[in-house]
Design a protein around this motif. Structure first.
Motif: not given
Length: 250
Positions: A119-130, A220-231
């Protein structure tokens, strides 16, 4: 017989050897099981680990050169590790892959043996896996030993097709009762993904020990973290295709 293509592949040889050593040093594989296969797309060649030698007996010169057209060893006096056949299948199925790694690290393998996606529990996971790290079905007992790895790779390819997963946005998966595969556009990126997968698996394991009822991040939270790391790193956004992430839900 003199080397056929070795001079053209020397930099890649060194990268693959160094990354294979790192897999062992970082606890991601035992000395005989750590396998990273790299691909030279322009020449349609692969650099693969041979059967037999442990990592401390391996050198860049002992790596095999395999034809991407025929699958035959064109340089080197040994056969490749059996799992290389699975790497080739994944490489041929997912565009943009420069290297594939077999994963049998401690925590990632626990999740694979348990038959559970991570499961995707945190930001570090969300930044790599969608989303969660997916898991492919086990290879059935009817599959003979010589076909095991090809069958495992086929399960992975079918999983990504069936669930419409983007292999650039989801750079790896588990295989039930075995371990897993990760990949990247380069040797360095594939090694980084292998390291990250093990950290993700360990953190998820610890999260559920501390709170068995912990909930995964919302889409929505996963998408936000991925947008943050892209920035923070524009090259990440430009070099990565995405699996669509739904923004509805809690």
């Amino acid at each position: 017989m003199p080397p056929i293509v070795a001079p053209m592949l020397e930099p890649l040889r060194r990268q693959v050897h160094q990354a294979t050593v790192r897999l062992h040093e970082d606890g991601l594989a035992d000395p005989y099981r750590g396998v990273l296969t790299a691909y030279d797309e322009r020449r349609r060649l692969a650099l693969a680990r041979p059967r037999g030698p442990a990592v401390d007996q391996l050198s860049p010169e002992r790596l095999l050169v395999v034809s991407g057209r025929t699958g035959q060893v064109v340089e080197g006096g040994a056969a490749p590790m059996p799992v290389v056949a699975a790497h080739d299948r994944i490489h041929d199925s997912f565009p943009g892959i420069g290297a594939v790694v077999s994963v049998d690290s401690r925590y990632a393998t626990m999740w694979a043996q348990a038959g559970r996606p991570i499961p995707c529990f945190g930001a570090a996971h969300a930044e790599l896996f969608a989303g969660p790290v997916p898991i492919a079905p086990r290879v059935g007992d009817e599959v003979p030993a010589e076909n095991f790895f090809e069958a495992a790779a086929e399960r992975v390819v079918e999983l990504f097709a069936g669930e419409e997963l983007d292999p650039a946005a989801v750079p790896g998966c588990l295989v039930h009762q075995w371990g897993g595969f990760v990949w990247g556009s380069s040797v360095e990126e594939a090694l980084r993904h292998a390291t990250s997968l093990e950290r993700i698996a360990e953190r998820a394991h610890g999260t559920l020990l501390l709170n068995p009822a912990a909930g995964a991040l919302s889409p929505a939270t996963v998408a936000r973290h991925r947008q943050l790391v892209d920035r923070q790193d524009p090259t990440t956004a430009s070099g990565r295709r995405r699996r669509p992430v739904e923004t509805t839900g809690p």
